[in-house]
Design an enzyme around this catalytic site. Structure first.
Site, PDB file in Angstrom:
ATOM      1  N   GLY A 157      12.852   6.283 -12.722  1.00  0.00           N
ATOM      2  CA  GLY A 157      12.672   5.352 -11.623  1.00  0.00           C
ATOM      3  C   GLY A 157      12.798   3.914 -12.082  1.00  0.00           C
ATOM      4  O   GLY A 157      13.724   3.195 -11.690  1.00  0.00           O
ATOM      5  N   THR A 215      -0.499   0.010 -15.785  1.00  0.00           N
ATOM      6  CA  THR A 215       0.043   1.193 -15.120  1.00  0.00           C
ATOM      7  C   THR A 215       0.702   2.132 -16.140  1.00  0.00           C
ATOM      8  O   THR A 215       0.713   3.343 -15.951  1.00  0.00           O
ATOM      9  CB  THR A 215       1.034   0.784 -14.024  1.00  0.00           C
ATOM     10  OG1 THR A 215       2.004  -0.106 -14.567  1.00  0.00           O
ATOM     11  CG2 THR A 215       0.318   0.090 -12.880  1.00  0.00           C
ATOM     12  N   GLU A 243       6.896  11.082 -17.717  1.00  0.00           N
ATOM     13  CA  GLU A 243       6.776  12.491 -18.097  1.00  0.00           C
ATOM     14  C   GLU A 243       6.437  12.738 -19.562  1.00  0.00           C
ATOM     15  O   GLU A 243       5.899  13.786 -19.912  1.00  0.00           O
ATOM     16  CB  GLU A 243       8.058  13.220 -17.694  1.00  0.00           C
ATOM     17  CG  GLU A 243       8.040  13.456 -16.192  1.00  0.00           C
ATOM     18  CD  GLU A 243       9.404  13.676 -15.568  1.00  0.00           C
ATOM     19  OE1 GLU A 243       9.641  14.791 -15.115  1.00  0.00           O
ATOM     20  OE2 GLU A 243      10.212  12.748 -15.512  1.00  0.00           O
TER      21      GLU A 243
END
Ligand code: MOS
Length: 698
Positions: free
Chosen positions: A501, A588, A659
């Site tokens: 992303g 984040t 991931e």
């Protein structure tokens, strides 16, 4: 890019909206005249629907319609067999959505769904994956397009000649994604145009699929996913909820809200396939690998082929001249597996990184050192150079931070009271990819800037990261930048998936912002009332990337304690060090990495879809019985990253962090359990019954 916002810790921009309940999710938008949909799952495993009797449901006050294959609006048949819903009387697995009840209230819809009567002609079925399943076959490719099998050198001869050999089979069960927000959609048709608020990981591809399925132009469809409560892969493409809601809304000519229940998430939305993996490693006495082979078996459904790339991890991770990987699939009468939390790499790394630990023990070499000794200079799979590879840095920095040097390598060597204590390590990697996206940047009169891109923030902090990237690319303080994501009215972009992303979207954002700066530099006088806008599209640039092996790397360290009497396992410490390019937002990013590591802990100790073999359905299909690691299971967890400048990725130099945190974690924990107890568990999860009866713990 000027120094500034990128690299600074910043809380999520939408955090206050979320914690005050102002942020709206897919079925929370206020709407007049709304109705509610409730799905009816198939009770048969395999067969044909012979009769649907909607009358008892329709007699329920408030029930408006029962949609099924006999009356639902038609869909294009050639788009996606998984989404060809309510079109045929065929049942391919138990739990398949075969009808939808629409009602004035959610209660009436639910009650109606209970009352729909369906008869079936059933056929024999096969639901259990075994290593010798007669239906095993070789798929043409594995996800997302890799060759099914690879071979280099002569594995068999090199393995036979090796001084030290490991030959182990590892098993992982089915795993189920459980985002906080279930798959959920509100669908409305107005004059042939479709508006959906849908919980997904990318509304541009969802719009494209709906356009094909319903045979209407993309411009006639708007998909909004402004806030999404998690996906983990399961919402990577259009899935059943959005199709069923759109069908139902067309049928009743009113808006329809449809949210799956927690139970309905176990199977029909996709899950991680169970795997059976045989790993063979042959090495010399110094632990230098000569031969490596990884054979992976997994399942798919009767509906469509989903080929998890389980052994692909082994192709590029460690050196060794003689190598082979294979994938075989069994087509079972079960729901179709789907993407889940580092598909392929995650289960594959559990097997390979466990086998590496077995090899280290067999050679009498420290497992950190063994990995360093088998560091390749180029990608062993394709022979390509790495854009950057800092696995060794992660291992050495992790070992230092963890205190690895003090470890006594002998199993069962540490005990405190009734606790047996052990430590383990595993490597970790995940591809660093990017795909094309478009974005616009607008200079507004008054001095602010607006950046628009149809990115999806599924809870990761993507919106905030892009805002930081935009500010630096514009060369302005971030307070002057506004960012909009999550709506197909914005410039098109790909999914929040495959950890690509931020790499993909930031690329387009940077180009749009750079273009705008140029444009402003050449602009004289006042800005027009609607500002100055520049659009960028990265298609050509992404396609023109050099052929390099691009991966993020990590090293996972775990400390466990195992109760010598009960076999209870506690993970007292998890520590990961990652080399993942530039970190845009440490707040984040840390959340992503420790979140992934926690999922790995969950995989190691807790998660397990228990199959009812009679039905091909899972016995434990709720959060009371499908165990997931909770905060109380996480004691000490630390994620660090190495400074890494990689000029051959994308303008922001990011590799993707969604991931990699889960990859290798379960192996590190299993390796620590082996060190604590002497017991090697090769089938996850590591339940106490697998430890307590086993020698030498017993
Ligand atoms: Mo991830 S499983 O590609 O959403």
């Amino acid at each position: 890019m000027s120094a500034g916002a990128v690299g600074q810790a910043h809380p999520r921009l939408e955090g206050p909206e979320k914690v005050t309940g102002v942020a709206r999710y897919a079925v929370e938008y206020p709407l007049d005249d709304v109705t509610y949909g409730w799905v009816v799952p198939a009770a048969a495993v395999r067969g044909r629907i012979t009769r649907v009797d909607p009358d008892p449901a329709l007699a329920t006050p408030g029930v408006l319609a029962v949609l099924h294959h006999g009356n639902a609006p038609r869909l294009a048949p050639d788009v996606d067999s998984e989404l060809y819903l309510l079109q045929e009387p065929l049942v391919h697995y138990r739990g398949q959505f075969i009808a939808v009840v629409v009602a004035e209230s959610i209660e009436a819809a639910r009650e109606g769904a209970r009352l729909v009567r369906i008869d079936y002609d059933t056929e024999p079925h096969s639901t259990v994956l075994t290593a010798d399943h007669p239906g095993l076959y070789q798929p043409e490719r594995v996800n997302p397009g890799y060759p099914t099998d690879t071979a280099e050198g002569d594995f068999d001869a090199a393995f036979a000649a090796a001084e030290v050999r490991v030959d182990s089979t590892y098993r992982t069960p089915a795993y189920h994604n459980n985002p906080m927000e279930p798959h959920a959609t509100t669908a409305q048709w107005h004059d042939g145009r479709l508006l959906v608020h849908d919980s997904n990981q990318g509304s541009t591809p969802v719009q494209a699929t709906l356009s094909e399925l319903f045979r209407i132009p993309r411009e006639s469809i708007r998909v909004v996913n402004e806030h999404v409560g998690g996906g983990f892969g399961s919402k990577g493409y259009a899935k059943a909820a959005v199709v069923l809601a759109a069908l139902a809304a067309r049928h009743v000519e009113r808006p329809v809200r449809l949210a799956l229940t927690r139970q309905q998430l176990f199977g029909p939305i996709g899950y991680r396939t169970p795997t059976i993996q045989r790993v063979r490693l042959g090495a010399d006495a110094d632990g230098r690998i000569a031969a490596v082979c990884h054979d992976a078996i997994s399942q798919t459904s009767q509906i469509t082929e989903f080929a998890e790339q389980t052994a692909v991890y082994t192709r590029s991770m460690y050196a060794g001249p003689h190598r082979r990987t294979t994938h075989r699939l069994a087509r079972l009468d079960v729901p179709t597996p789907f993407w889940m939390r580092a598909p392929g790499e995650c289960p594959g790394a559990y097997a390979l990184e466990s086998a590496m630990d077995e090899l280290a023990a067999a050679c009498g070499i420290d497992p950190v050192e063994l990995r360093i000794r088998n560091e390749p200079t180029v990608d062993p799979d394709q022979g390509q150079p790495f854009s950057s590879r800092n696995l060794v840095g992660c291992l050495t920095e992790g070992a230092r931070r963890f205190g690895w040097a003090e470890r006594n390598p002998r199993p069962c060597s540490r005990r405190e009271g009734h606790w047996m204590i052990g430590t383990g390590v595993a490597g970790s990697s995940y591809p660093a990819r990017a795909r094309a996206a478009a974005a616009t940047a607008t200079a507004l009169p008054g001095g602010d800037f607006l950046v628009r891109i149809n990115a999806a923030d599924i809870g990761t902090g993507a919106r905030t990261a892009l805002w930081q990237v935009a500010a630096d690319a514009l060369g302005v303080p971030p307070e002057r930048v506004r960012i909009r994501v999550g709506d197909t009215d914005l410039p098109p972009a790909g999914v929040a998936g495959g950890s690509m992303g931020t790499s993909s979207w930031s690329w387009a954002v940077v180009r749009a912002c750079q273009g705008l700066r140029d444009r402003i530099a050449h602009h004289t006088g006042e800005l027009p009332a609607d500002g100055l806008t520049v659009e960028a599209d990265t298609r050509d640039e992404v396609r023109a990337q050099r052929p390099l092996a691009r991966y993020g790397y990590g090293a996972q360290f775990a400390e466990v304690r195992v109760d010598a009497d009960t076999g209870e396992v506690r993970v007292s410490r998890l520590l990961g060090v990652f080399a993942v390019g530039r970190i845009v937002n440490p707040t984040t990013a840390r959340s992503q990495l420790i979140g992934g590591m926690t999922m790995g802990l969950s995989m190691a100790l807790h998660e397990e879809g228990v199959l009812d073999e009679r039905y091909g359905d899972w016995v434990n299909h709720d959060l009371a019985t499908y165990h997931i690691t909770a905060c109380a299971d996480v004691e000490r967890i630390e994620a660090y990253w190495l400074p890494e400048e990689d000029p051959d990725l994308n303008p922001c130099g990011v590799k993707g962090i969604g991931e990699i945190g889960i990859v290798g974690t379960a192996a590190a924990i299993a390796n620590a359990v082996r060190h604590a107890t002497g017991v090697r568990v090769r089938d996850l999860p590591i339940r106490l019954d697998k430890l307590i009866g086993a020698s030498p713990l017993a």
